[in-house]
Each structure stands twice: as structure tokens, then as C-alpha cells.
Design a protein around this motif. Structure first.
Motif, short mmCIF file in Angstrom:
data_model
loop_
_atom_site.label_atom_id
_atom_site.label_comp_id
_atom_site.label_asym_id
_atom_site.label_seq_id
_atom_site.Cartn_x
_atom_site.Cartn_y
_atom_site.Cartn_z
N TRP A 25 31.09 52.39 42.24
CA TRP A 25 30.10 51.70 42.62
C TRP A 25 29.14 51.54 42.07
O TRP A 25 28.22 51.87 41.12
CB TRP A 25 29.54 52.90 43.96
N PHE A 33 27.40 49.04 46.89
CA PHE A 33 29.13 48.49 47.10
C PHE A 33 29.74 49.48 46.12
O PHE A 33 29.30 49.84 44.74
CB PHE A 33 29.11 46.48 46.17
N TYR A 35 33.49 49.35 44.37
CA TYR A 35 34.70 47.94 43.54
C TYR A 35 35.68 48.81 43.08
O TYR A 35 36.42 50.13 42.46
CB TYR A 35 33.74 47.48 42.31
N VAL A 79 35.88 44.44 46.77
CA VAL A 79 34.91 44.45 47.14
C VAL A 79 34.53 44.65 48.46
O VAL A 79 34.62 44.20 49.79
CB VAL A 79 33.65 43.81 46.04
#
Length: 106
Positions: A25, A33, A35, A79
Motif C-alpha cells: 500500500w 491505495f 495494490y 488497485v
């Protein structure tokens, strides 16, 4: 509440899953976000369920909630906009006789 240790445990829980090869992240303009790189053949639904499961494990016993919003998928890389947050509640009486006043709680 410092959320850095919560994120570390959350990522470690995700990495224990069989179909997730790596996860990390990062914050971009203050928004976290998530990932996730998955193995071929893994469905979007499976990853969503795993995120919910790991979020629940991390949040257990804490006053902590999570919110996950899918952003995009690109060649096995998913994502998400994922955040942990503490609910906002009144911590004092403001004197306006509010319905959710702290004085009325038991």
C-alpha cells in the motif's frame, strides 16, 4: 490511533493467501491505495472476499472500520482505494441539547 501497525498486519495477512503473490500500500495525496498482484485465473470476487476477511481480522477487538473501493485491474494487478478509519463520535457536551449527547449515553 496510529494505523501503520494495522496496515502492516493487514498486508501480512493478505500475503498468507495462496493466490496473492504480493501486496503493498502507499498513500498518494493522502489517500491510501492497496495494490495486489494475483496469480493467473484469480477472479475479482475472490480478491474482494480476501480483503474483507483480512480487514475483519485486523479490526477485531478495535474500534476500527474499513472501506474498500475497486479502482482498476491491469494484467493481474488490482488497485483498490482502501482505508481504515476510526468512527467519529462526540467526545464532549457542546451544550446544544443534541440527540446524541455524551451526557445521555450510559
Amino acid at each position: 490511533m496510529d494505523l501503520e501497525p494495522v496496515w502492516q498486519v493487514f498486508i501480512n495477512q493478505l500475503l498468507l493467501c495462496d493466490f496473492i503473490s504480493y501486496a503493498y500500500w502507499k498513500k498518494i495525496t493522502g489517500i491510501p491505495f492497496l495494490y495486489i498482484n494475483s496469480l493467473d485465473g484469480t477472479s475479482h470476487c475472490e480478491i474482494d472476499k480476501e480483503i474483507i476477511k483480512c480487514s475483519a481480522l485486523v479490526s477485531k477487538g478495535k474500534r476500527l472500520y474499513s472501506e474498500t473501493i475497486f479502482v482498476r485491474k491491469e494484467a493481474g494487478l488490482y488497485v483498490y482505494r482502501h482505508r481504515f478509519y476510526v468512527p467519529q463520535e462526540k467526545m464532549f457536551c457542546c451544550g446544544n441539547l443534541c440527540a446524541d449527547c455524551m451526557r445521555l449515553k450510559k
